[in-house]
Design an enzyme around this catalytic site. Structure first.
Site, PDB file in Angstrom:
ATOM      1  CB  CYS A 235     -59.240  31.203  14.066  1.00  0.00           C
ATOM      2  SG  CYS A 235     -57.931  32.182  13.313  1.00  0.00           S
TER       3      CYS A 235
ATOM      4  CG  ASP B 297     -65.328  35.978  -8.574  1.00  0.00           C
ATOM      5  OD1 ASP B 297     -64.956  35.145  -9.416  1.00  0.00           O
ATOM      6  OD2 ASP B 297     -66.516  36.093  -8.221  1.00  0.00           O
TER       7      ASP B 297
ATOM      8  CG  MET C  31     -55.905  35.366  12.882  1.00  0.00           C
ATOM      9  SD  MET C  31     -54.597  35.733  11.674  1.00  0.00           S
ATOM     10  CE  MET C  31     -55.216  34.888  10.221  1.00  0.00           C
ATOM     11  CD  GLU C  32     -61.469  36.519  14.113  1.00  0.00           C
ATOM     12  OE1 GLU C  32     -61.650  35.315  14.399  1.00  0.00           O
ATOM     13  OE2 GLU C  32     -60.463  37.156  14.510  1.00  0.00           O
TER      14      GLU C  32
END
Length: 261
Positions: A76, A128, A113-114
């Site tokens: 990227c 998490d 992609m970002e």
């Protein structure tokens, strides 16, 4: 025939040379979802999680991840992002959280992609923070929803209507089934964002009427940081009352009452 752009004539991976491309405005939207036990969602919405504000932390993580995409995805390009938003929509019917990330810039390559990285890391952060309570959580629905700009033009995801209903269900926050909500003045600080998309299905699932009052009540439930009190509202840039009916695609702006001395 379309070829993989990240492979050269010898089949070796390389970073695509975009230096000859024109600088254009580019936008990409991507989604993700985290399915969880109903009690886990209730704990998140009630703000009772021991680790703190789960949604705010996931939102910040997603924004930070978008800016670090080239450090995570080898080929990227480093991009100068002009805007990153990460919206998290509780969905009791999932049950869980639906995530939509939007990235914008003026540049020579796209930002899909970002947007995908922002949505994915926001989902991972949710997992998490809640894994001690619910290890059965499932991350899914990671996809590009829309891209705009560039030589290849605009593109919009359309679900395959021949697929099972769960795969073809509309994504929370998609523009054809959502309200565009904007915040002004100190409301921006309270919300930690200046706009978000609210899926019509989210209001309906929680039995809130599709009115300004219903939207306001839903926002106060989902975002405890939004202080109670009288707010001024405009729908499609026209002043509105609490009883004003809303429909998909409406722009709803909230701002504090104007005071004078």
């Amino acid at each position: 025939m379309t070829h993989f752009t990240h492979l050269d004539s010898k089949g070796q991976a390389h970073m695509v040379d975009v230096s000859a491309k024109a600088v254009t405005a580019r936008t990409a939207r991507a989604s993700a979802s985290v399915t969880m036990q109903p009690h886990t969602l209730e704990m998140i919405l009630a703000g009772g999680h021991a680790k703190g504000d789960v949604l705010a932390t996931a939102r910040i993580a997603g924004i930070q991840a978008a800016k670090r995409t080239p450090d995570l995805i080898p080929l990227c390009h480093p991009l100068m992002l002009s805007r990153v938003t990460v919206d998290l929509h509780p969905d009791p019917q999932l049950p869980g959280i639906r995530i939509e990330a939007t990235c914008k810039l003026a540049g020579q390559t796209g930002v899909e992609m970002e947007a995908l990285t922002a949505a994915s890391v926001a989902a991972l952060t949710l997992y998490d923070m809640c894994k001690a309570v619910d290890k059965t959580m499932l991350i899914g629905d990671i996809r590009v929803l829309q891209k705009q700009g560039g030589k290849s033009g605009d593109w919009l995801y359309e679900a395959d209507t021949s697929a099972p209903a769960s795969a073809a269900s509309p994504v929370q926050g998609s523009q054809d089934a959502a309200l565009q909500v904007r915040f002004f003045a100190e409301l921006r600080e309270q919300m930690q964002q200046d706009e978000l998309q609210v899926a019509v299905a989210s209001l309906q699932a929680a039995d809130y009427p599709l009115t300004v009052a219903g939207l306001s009540d839903w926002l106060h439930q989902q975002f405890p940081a939004l202080k109670s009190g009288r707010l001024m509202v405009a729908v499609n840039q026209q002043m509105a009352e609490l009883s004003t009916a809303l429909k998909s695609g409406d722009e709803v702006a909230f701002f504090p009452p104007v005071t004078g001395g």
